[in-house]
Design an enzyme around this catalytic site. Structure first.
Site, mmCIF file in Angstrom:
data_model
loop_
_atom_site.group_PDB
_atom_site.id
_atom_site.type_symbol
_atom_site.label_atom_id
_atom_site.label_comp_id
_atom_site.label_asym_id
_atom_site.label_seq_id
_atom_site.Cartn_x
_atom_site.Cartn_y
_atom_site.Cartn_z
ATOM 1 C CD GLN A 35 -2.960 1.250 2.193
ATOM 2 O OE1 GLN A 35 -2.553 1.338 3.341
ATOM 3 N NE2 GLN A 35 -4.248 1.283 1.882
ATOM 4 C CE1 TYR B 106 -3.701 9.162 7.525
ATOM 5 C CE2 TYR B 106 -4.794 7.249 6.568
ATOM 6 C CZ TYR B 106 -4.247 7.898 7.666
ATOM 7 O OH TYR B 106 -4.259 7.293 8.897
ATOM 8 N NE ARG C 54 -8.577 -0.503 2.122
ATOM 9 C CZ ARG C 54 -8.786 -0.734 3.421
ATOM 10 N NH1 ARG C 54 -8.298 0.085 4.322
ATOM 11 N NH2 ARG C 54 -9.455 -1.783 3.811
ATOM 12 N N GLY D 225 -9.660 -7.125 8.167
ATOM 13 C CA GLY D 225 -8.609 -6.402 8.857
ATOM 14 C C GLY D 225 -8.311 -7.039 10.206
ATOM 15 N NE ARG D 226 -11.760 -4.348 13.382
ATOM 16 C CZ ARG D 226 -13.004 -4.225 13.807
ATOM 17 N NH1 ARG D 226 -13.227 -3.763 15.016
ATOM 18 N NH2 ARG D 226 -14.017 -4.540 13.021
HETATM 19 C C1 FMN Z 1 -4.552 -1.523 13.498
HETATM 20 C C2 FMN Z 1 -5.162 -1.042 12.210
HETATM 21 C C3 FMN Z 1 -4.365 -0.405 11.278
HETATM 22 C C4 FMN Z 1 -4.900 0.007 10.043
HETATM 23 N N1 FMN Z 1 -4.074 0.567 9.111
HETATM 24 C C5 FMN Z 1 -4.548 0.828 7.863
HETATM 25 C C6 FMN Z 1 -3.647 1.230 6.824
HETATM 26 O O1 FMN Z 1 -2.424 1.334 6.984
HETATM 27 N N2 FMN Z 1 -4.205 1.495 5.610
HETATM 28 C C7 FMN Z 1 -5.552 1.379 5.372
HETATM 29 O O2 FMN Z 1 -5.996 1.629 4.249
HETATM 30 N N3 FMN Z 1 -6.408 0.964 6.337
HETATM 31 C C8 FMN Z 1 -5.929 0.653 7.562
HETATM 32 N N4 FMN Z 1 -6.794 0.158 8.518
HETATM 33 C C9 FMN Z 1 -8.194 -0.156 8.170
HETATM 34 C C10 FMN Z 1 -8.338 -1.648 7.789
HETATM 35 O O3 FMN Z 1 -7.701 -1.926 6.555
HETATM 36 C C11 FMN Z 1 -9.810 -2.084 7.668
HETATM 37 O O4 FMN Z 1 -10.427 -1.393 6.628
HETATM 38 C C12 FMN Z 1 -10.569 -1.859 8.964
HETATM 39 O O5 FMN Z 1 -9.879 -2.455 10.054
HETATM 40 C C13 FMN Z 1 -11.982 -2.429 8.938
HETATM 41 O O6 FMN Z 1 -11.962 -3.806 8.640
HETATM 42 P P1 FMN Z 1 -12.179 -4.915 9.799
HETATM 43 O O7 FMN Z 1 -13.539 -4.655 10.397
HETATM 44 O O8 FMN Z 1 -12.101 -6.221 9.055
HETATM 45 O O9 FMN Z 1 -11.079 -4.752 10.792
HETATM 46 C C14 FMN Z 1 -6.282 -0.201 9.765
HETATM 47 C C15 FMN Z 1 -7.082 -0.819 10.738
HETATM 48 C C16 FMN Z 1 -6.542 -1.256 11.936
HETATM 49 C C17 FMN Z 1 -7.434 -1.971 12.922
#
Ligand code: FMN
Length: 362
Positions: free
Chosen positions: A96, A182, A229, A319-320
């Site tokens: 990314q 961003y 994204r 994600g999580r």
């Molecule tokens: C610890 C953490 C760091 C994240 N860092 C980024 C990132 O660097 N770039 C990005 O586009 N989204 C980032 N996100 C968003 C995740 O990609 C994702 O869209 C978000 O966690 C929701 O999905 P989930 O419900 O499956 O966790 C981050 C989320 C978390 C929890």
């Protein structure tokens, strides 16, 4: 069609439709990707596709301490060991590309310069940087400096160079981070971007930065290796609502349809402190955008299956759940329980809460 069917992503064969969503973990103290990060990604190589955490394309694009870059020889070499380990483990991985714009602090910038943005409006948010005593911690974002028109074109080139560096480091492709408040959104957002040059004002001008970046990156590495994204109607990092918001996203969906990209990745912010993308907006995007669509935000196995069945997207990003379930695909496939993640270990620190989540054992 199920989560476990293969998918042809612009010529890259994914063995399943489970994507590891990009997640910043802040484990690169010197901005150089390291062996611990390689182990973390290798453990998750069962994903159909891994999208890495955001990697800043230049020092100027840095918004937080300890995040990795993709602009120096050492960083490229560091990423190379990661792509190698993931590929050896049978996985596929995109990087990314990140520029945080005004979501930054002077202590992260060369010579303590002001961060840059489309405008001079400060983001009412905090970032992880150094305070006045040199201690690392949350500090208010600094007032940004407005990029000149020529500098905006330079940033477009920085993205293209970042993509070239990523391919040199062995990545299968790149994802442009156009979501979550961003730099890209700082141009797209009509409530914030009041520029008077070709990068501000009407929709066509506000979309110029993202579309020129997509074109420049695609020219450099091939459109089929480029993802983008987006977080339509996102409010993270002080993004205001604006009048022609629905029209803006619709115009972008139309423009991207002919770009031949690997994918567009819609990131719903509801679970990460932002706002949900309205359903009609997401469906309108799906109806208009002709390419591969990844959906992210709040999915578990059941919701992912339902979204695929309903044709809302082609791939589902987690994600999580991926933080605490390195073998997520196997768990979803076999109906095994998911381990809980420890949010206190999301950012920074060592290996605990990072590389110590085991694969499922009955
Ligand atoms: C610890 C953490 C760091 C994240 N860092 C980024 C990132 O660097 N770039 C990005 O586009 N989204 C980032 N996100 C968003 C995740 O990609 C994702 O869209 C978000 O966690 C929701 O999905 P989930 O419900 O499956 O966790 C981050 C989320 C978390 C929890």
């Amino acid at each position: 069609m199920t989560l476990f069917d293969s998918y042809d992503l612009g010529g890259l064969m994914l063995p399943n439709r489970v994507v590891m969503a990009p997640m910043t973990r802040s484990r690169a103290p010197d901005t150089v990707p390291n062996g611990q990060m390689a182990l973390y990604y290798e453990q998750r190589a069962g994903a159909g596709l891994i999208v890495t955490e955001g990697a800043q394309i230049t020092p100027e694009g840095t918004g937080y301490l300890y995040t990795p870059g993709i602009y120096s020889r050492a960083q490229i070499a560091g990423w190379r060991q990661i792509t190698q380990r993931v590929h050896d483990a049978g996985g596929r991985i995109f990087l990314q590309l990140w520029h945080t714009g005004r979501v930054s602090h002077r202590s992260l910038q060369i010579d303590c310069a002001a961060p840059v943005s489309s405008v001079v409006t400060i983001a009412r948010t905090s970032v992880f940087a150094y305070d006045a005593n040199g201690e690392a911690g949350p500090v208010p974002a600094s007032e940004p400096r407005m990029l000149t028109t020529a500098e905006v074109w330079r940033v477009v080139e920085d993205f293209a160079q970042g993509a070239e560096n990523a391919l040199e480091a062995g990545f299968d492709g790149v994802e442009i981070h156009g979501a979550n408040g961003y730099l890209v959104e700082q141009f797209t957002n009509g409530g914030l971007n009041r520029r008077e040059d070709e990068f501000g004002g009407p929709i066509e001008n506000r979309l110029r930065f993202v579309l020129e970046t997509v074109s420049a990156v695609a020219r450099r590495v091939g459109a089929h290796k480029v993802g983008l994204r987006l977080s339509p109607f996102g409010r993270l990092f002080d993004m205001p609502a604006f009048d022609d918001e629905a029209e803006t996203w619709q115009a972008l969906a139309i423009a991207l349809s002919s770009a031949g990209l690997a994918y567009v990745h819609l990131s719903d912010q509801e679970k990460i402190g932002g706002k949900a993308t309205p359903e009609d907006i997401r469906e309108a995007f799906r109806g208009t955008y002709k390419g591969t669509l990844i959906l992210a935000g709040g999915y578990n196995g059941d919701r992912a299956r339902a979204a695929l069945d309903a044709g809302l997207g082609d791939l589902i990003a987690f994600g999580r759940p991926y933080i605490s379930n390195p073998d997520l695909v196997a768990r979803l496939r076999n109906g095994w329980p998911l381990a809980r993640f420890n949010a206190a270990r999301f950012y920074g620190g060592g290996g605990d809460g990072y590389i110590d989540y085991p694969a499922y054992a009955a």
